[in-house]
Write an enzyme that holds these catalytic residues in place. Structure first.
Site, PDB file in Angstrom:
ATOM      1  N   LYS A 199     110.046  64.976 -28.213  1.00  0.00           N
ATOM      2  CA  LYS A 199     109.203  64.705 -27.041  1.00  0.00           C
ATOM      3  C   LYS A 199     107.971  65.592 -27.062  1.00  0.00           C
ATOM      4  O   LYS A 199     106.911  65.188 -26.582  1.00  0.00           O
ATOM      5  CB  LYS A 199     109.984  64.847 -25.741  1.00  0.00           C
ATOM      6  CG  LYS A 199     110.386  66.234 -25.306  1.00  0.00           C
ATOM      7  CD  LYS A 199     111.196  66.169 -24.016  1.00  0.00           C
ATOM      8  CE  LYS A 199     111.630  67.566 -23.557  1.00  0.00           C
ATOM      9  NZ  LYS A 199     110.523  68.310 -22.940  1.00  0.00           N
ATOM     10  N   GLY A 218     107.020  70.255 -17.343  1.00  0.00           N
ATOM     11  CA  GLY A 218     106.077  71.361 -17.368  1.00  0.00           C
ATOM     12  C   GLY A 218     104.978  71.147 -18.396  1.00  0.00           C
ATOM     13  O   GLY A 218     103.817  71.506 -18.172  1.00  0.00           O
ATOM     14  N   ARG A 222     106.868  76.535 -10.874  1.00  0.00           N
ATOM     15  CA  ARG A 222     106.701  77.249 -12.132  1.00  0.00           C
ATOM     16  C   ARG A 222     105.291  77.827 -12.215  1.00  0.00           C
ATOM     17  O   ARG A 222     104.332  77.224 -11.731  1.00  0.00           O
ATOM     18  CB  ARG A 222     107.013  76.320 -13.308  1.00  0.00           C
ATOM     19  CG  ARG A 222     108.492  75.948 -13.338  1.00  0.00           C
ATOM     20  CD  ARG A 222     108.824  74.833 -14.292  1.00  0.00           C
ATOM     21  NE  ARG A 222     108.716  75.228 -15.681  1.00  0.00           N
ATOM     22  CZ  ARG A 222     109.068  74.435 -16.700  1.00  0.00           C
ATOM     23  NH1 ARG A 222     109.536  73.219 -16.453  1.00  0.00           N
ATOM     24  NH2 ARG A 222     108.949  74.853 -17.943  1.00  0.00           N
ATOM     25  N   ASP A 242     113.589  77.310 -26.779  1.00  0.00           N
ATOM     26  CA  ASP A 242     114.494  76.197 -26.503  1.00  0.00           C
ATOM     27  C   ASP A 242     115.771  76.258 -27.330  1.00  0.00           C
ATOM     28  O   ASP A 242     116.726  75.507 -27.062  1.00  0.00           O
ATOM     29  CB  ASP A 242     113.793  74.860 -26.752  1.00  0.00           C
ATOM     30  CG  ASP A 242     112.789  74.523 -25.662  1.00  0.00           C
ATOM     31  OD1 ASP A 242     112.848  75.147 -24.582  1.00  0.00           O
ATOM     32  OD2 ASP A 242     111.927  73.647 -25.891  1.00  0.00           O
ATOM     33  N   LYS A 245     111.958  78.176 -16.988  1.00  0.00           N
ATOM     34  CA  LYS A 245     112.186  76.813 -17.479  1.00  0.00           C
ATOM     35  C   LYS A 245     112.680  75.948 -16.317  1.00  0.00           C
ATOM     36  O   LYS A 245     112.489  76.268 -15.153  1.00  0.00           O
ATOM     37  CB  LYS A 245     113.182  76.844 -18.633  1.00  0.00           C
ATOM     38  CG  LYS A 245     112.675  77.573 -19.874  1.00  0.00           C
ATOM     39  CD  LYS A 245     111.577  76.775 -20.565  1.00  0.00           C
ATOM     40  CE  LYS A 245     111.178  77.388 -21.882  1.00  0.00           C
ATOM     41  NZ  LYS A 245     110.154  76.578 -22.602  1.00  0.00           N
ATOM     42  N   ARG A 253     119.282  71.091 -20.934  1.00  0.00           N
ATOM     43  CA  ARG A 253     119.799  71.870 -22.064  1.00  0.00           C
ATOM     44  C   ARG A 253     121.086  72.617 -21.698  1.00  0.00           C
ATOM     45  O   ARG A 253     121.898  72.914 -22.578  1.00  0.00           O
ATOM     46  CB  ARG A 253     118.723  72.824 -22.597  1.00  0.00           C
ATOM     47  CG  ARG A 253     117.512  72.081 -23.133  1.00  0.00           C
ATOM     48  CD  ARG A 253     116.564  72.957 -23.910  1.00  0.00           C
ATOM     49  NE  ARG A 253     115.284  72.298 -24.091  1.00  0.00           N
ATOM     50  CZ  ARG A 253     115.004  71.406 -25.048  1.00  0.00           C
ATOM     51  NH1 ARG A 253     115.946  71.077 -25.922  1.00  0.00           N
ATOM     52  NH2 ARG A 253     113.811  70.853 -25.139  1.00  0.00           N
TER      53      ARG A 253
END
Length: 443
Positions: free
Chosen positions: A20, A93, A121, A325, A352, A398
């Site tokens: 992505k 984000g 954020r 990540d 995140k 995640r």
């Protein structure tokens, strides 16, 4: 959606979904061009859909001509109309931070909305620049409004918050009438993502240069050209299947580009370290330099551990400076590692979709893991197995995938609350998990 996983080992071949991160960048380069582009291999996750909404708000058009094939009609980097466009960024984000400078360059600003934690954020690096350059911004009741024009000049911003700020400016500054320079005021992190942006721009005929280490020179008066490109398989999602392999699952990973510019390709080298293997040369060498062995804590010596099916790897310290990540899949592996795992340089994980240092810790502890959370790192002491339990996914895709992989090393069932959050980046994750033999029940 809440799920219960009955622990079973997985087996079979899996091809990770398209990246992505790369899809965002290729779609944006396409909409900034003056013509029709084709981008193949796009997975329609919620984040990618957010980017497509925003490029439409700026006057671009897109259609899916075949599964995963997008035809994108660009705007030439300009939008007509007096009103500021409304850009709904969902929970992405990347989308928000990429489009803020693009909207300023293309139409003099925009009104940005989002969901979840997105509008909470931090946008500090942009706001500092806007104050300096006289660009209006207002963040109120979950809506961010920016109005003004970018001018070609020197741009200084922190490099240790998110590379997404650099990417947004990289896309926008070539459209200006003069040359610009991007200068990080702190250590520049996630360089691989910046190079991914530069690669997408180069495919559209727009070029930038590294100068004096981490300074980027961006010539002005450039025009994006229509492009044809294909999205690679995503190394950050592949990392979960690497972790599954490390936990004894007979999973084969297919479709990855071993020479990819994606920073998360370093997972291949991290996997060798966690298996206690010597690093190979060539394409599997660490992108950012070797990880380091961490000394065992004074109260923690690691004796031989009888009963383990894998060799003891001692204490291993992996830096996440350029690959944040990877923390969730590495943490899942570390919870069941025959050794101690230190995940360091990880402070950015707190901003995140969730505070990932906290949610990784809470999720793995709920399954019975030994995890210590510190301000900028995690310390994970491996166990031969975990008893299982109930995990709140905290709206973070995640975290859900991490818990699912850790479940393959549990002795009791694992319940996931809010497991639908995987749609943000890996919409068919649960179908793939079941196809590999995973046993899932919807509660």
């Amino acid at each position: 959606m809440d799920l219960q996983i009955t622990p079973k080992k997985l087996s079979g071949t899996v091809t990770p979904p398209p990246s992505k991160s790369q899809a965002h960048r290729l779609a944006i380069a396409a909409v900034l061009s003056n013509g029709i582009s084709t981008v193949r291999g796009v997975a329609m996750s919620q984040d990618v859909e957010a980017t497509l909404r925003c490029l439409t708000a700026l006057g671009g058009r897109w259609r899916e001509t075949a599964p995963g094939v997008l035809e994108i009609t660009g705007t030439g980097g300009r939008r007509t109309g007096a009103d500021l466009p409304l850009l709904d960024c969902g929970e992405s984000g990347s989308t928000l931070r990429f489009f803020i400078p693009i909207a300023l360059a293309a139409t003099g600003g925009g009104v940005f909305t989002g969901r979840g934690r997105l509008m909470e954020r931090p946008q500090g690096p942009y706001f500092d620049l806007f104050r300096e350059k006289g660009i209006f911004f207002e963040q109120k009741d979950g809506v961010l409004t920016v109005r003004g024009r970018l001018t070609p000049r020197e741009y200084r911003l922190a490099g240790n918050v998110s590379s997404q700020f650099f990417t947004g400016l990289l896309f926008a500054l070539p459209l200006l009438e003069g040359d610009s320079v991007l200068i990080p005021t702190t250590r520049l992190e996630s360089v691989g993502y910046i190079n991914m942006t530069r690669e997408a721009m180069a495919l559209a005929g727009v070029h930038t240069q590294w100068r004096e280490g981490s300074t980027l020179f961006i010539p002005g008066n450039q025009r994006y050209q229509p492009l044809e490109a294909a999205v690679e398989a995503d190394w950050s999602q592949a990392a979960f299947w690497y972790a599954a392999q490390g936990l004894g699952n007979a999973v084969t990973i297919a479709g990855l580009n071993p020479k990819s510019i994606q920073g998360d390709r370093v997972m291949a080298s991290f996997a060798e370290m966690l298996r206690g293997e010597p690093l190979h040369g060539g394409v599997t060498a660490p992108i950012w330099g070797p990880a380091s062995a961490a000394p065992a804590r004074p109260d923690r010596q690691i004796p031989a551990r009888p009963g383990w099916s894998t060799p003891c790897v001692g204490s291993v310290s992996l830096p996440l400076t350029h690959c944040p990540d990877l923390a969730p899949p590495l943490a899942a592996w570390g919870a069941l590692l025959n050794g101690d795992l230190y995940l360091k340089d990880a402070g950015r994980l707190r901003i995140k979709e969730s505070d990932r240092l906290a949610t990784i810790t809470a999720a793995l502890r709920a399954l019975g893991a030994d995890v210590t959370e510190e301000p900028e790192r995690l310390i994970i002491i491996g166990k031969p197995s975990l008893p299982g339990g109930t995990v709140d996914c905290a709206g973070d895709h995640r975290i859900a995938m991490m818990a699912a992989i850790a479940a393959t090393g549990c002795t009791g069932p694992v319940t996931l609350l809010g497991a639908e959050c995987v749609k943000k980046s890996y919409p068919d994750f649960w179908e793939v998990y079941q196809s590999l033999g995973g046993e899932i029940h919807v509660l």
